[in-house]
Design a protein around this motif. Structure first.
Motif, mmCIF file in Angstrom:
data_model
loop_
_atom_site.group_PDB
_atom_site.id
_atom_site.type_symbol
_atom_site.label_atom_id
_atom_site.label_comp_id
_atom_site.label_asym_id
_atom_site.label_seq_id
_atom_site.Cartn_x
_atom_site.Cartn_y
_atom_site.Cartn_z
ATOM 1 N N ARG A 149 -1.736 -5.521 0.298
ATOM 2 C CA ARG A 149 -1.273 -4.923 1.633
ATOM 3 C C ARG A 149 -0.787 -6.158 2.257
ATOM 4 N NH1 ARG A 149 -5.008 0.209 3.049
ATOM 5 N NH2 ARG A 149 -3.700 1.470 1.897
ATOM 6 N N TRP A 150 0.160 -6.122 2.526
ATOM 7 C CA TRP A 150 0.621 -7.407 3.526
ATOM 8 C C TRP A 150 0.538 -7.518 5.345
ATOM 9 C CZ3 TRP A 150 0.550 -11.824 1.063
ATOM 10 C CH2 TRP A 150 0.404 -11.910 -0.583
ATOM 11 N N THR A 151 -0.119 -8.227 6.002
ATOM 12 C CA THR A 151 -0.395 -7.873 7.810
ATOM 13 C C THR A 151 0.486 -9.419 8.489
ATOM 14 O OG1 THR A 151 -1.652 -9.211 7.530
ATOM 15 C CG2 THR A 151 -2.456 -7.001 7.234
ATOM 16 N N LEU A 186 15.914 -11.455 11.046
ATOM 17 C CA LEU A 186 14.960 -11.263 10.533
ATOM 18 C C LEU A 186 15.073 -9.560 10.223
ATOM 19 C CD1 LEU A 186 13.088 -11.718 8.054
ATOM 20 C CD2 LEU A 186 11.281 -11.917 10.607
ATOM 21 N N ARG A 187 15.220 -9.406 8.792
ATOM 22 C CA ARG A 187 15.017 -7.883 8.750
ATOM 23 C C ARG A 187 13.629 -7.490 8.268
ATOM 24 N NH1 ARG A 187 20.843 -6.085 8.201
ATOM 25 N NH2 ARG A 187 21.766 -5.611 10.203
ATOM 26 N N LEU A 188 12.708 -7.058 8.094
ATOM 27 C CA LEU A 188 11.156 -6.933 6.378
ATOM 28 C C LEU A 188 11.380 -4.312 6.655
ATOM 29 C CD1 LEU A 188 8.562 -8.978 8.890
ATOM 30 C CD2 LEU A 188 9.881 -9.925 6.970
ATOM 31 N N THR A 246 0.985 1.260 6.478
ATOM 32 C CA THR A 246 -0.442 3.139 6.567
ATOM 33 C C THR A 246 -0.317 3.474 7.935
ATOM 34 O OG1 THR A 246 -1.468 0.835 7.185
ATOM 35 C CG2 THR A 246 -1.290 0.998 4.573
ATOM 36 N N ASP A 247 -0.809 4.314 7.639
ATOM 37 C CA ASP A 247 -1.334 5.112 8.785
ATOM 38 C C ASP A 247 -1.913 4.316 10.246
ATOM 39 O OD1 ASP A 247 -0.353 7.918 7.770
ATOM 40 O OD2 ASP A 247 -2.428 8.277 6.493
#
Length: 59
Positions: A16-18, A33-35, A40-41
């Protein structure tokens, strides 16, 4: 990566990337910039909680 072009990068990882770090060189800046991904909940609830605290409506 080239300027004036769509540069797509795919990350295939089970992690998981934060955060995202961008090293921008002084050549005119970053226009867009589009990600793309899924929250996650807990990640989806976090912005709502921050907004409520900032508005003074958090319980």
């Amino acid at each position: 990566m080239r300027g004036h072009a769509a540069n797509g990068l795919v990350v295939e990882s089970g992690h998981r990337w934060t955060h995202l770090r961008i090293n921008e060189h002084p050549d005119g800046g970053l226009a867009r910039l589009r990600l793309h991904g899924r929250l996650t909940d807990a990640g989806a609830a976090a912005p709502t909680a921050r907004t409520a605290r900032a508005a003074g409506t958090a319980g």
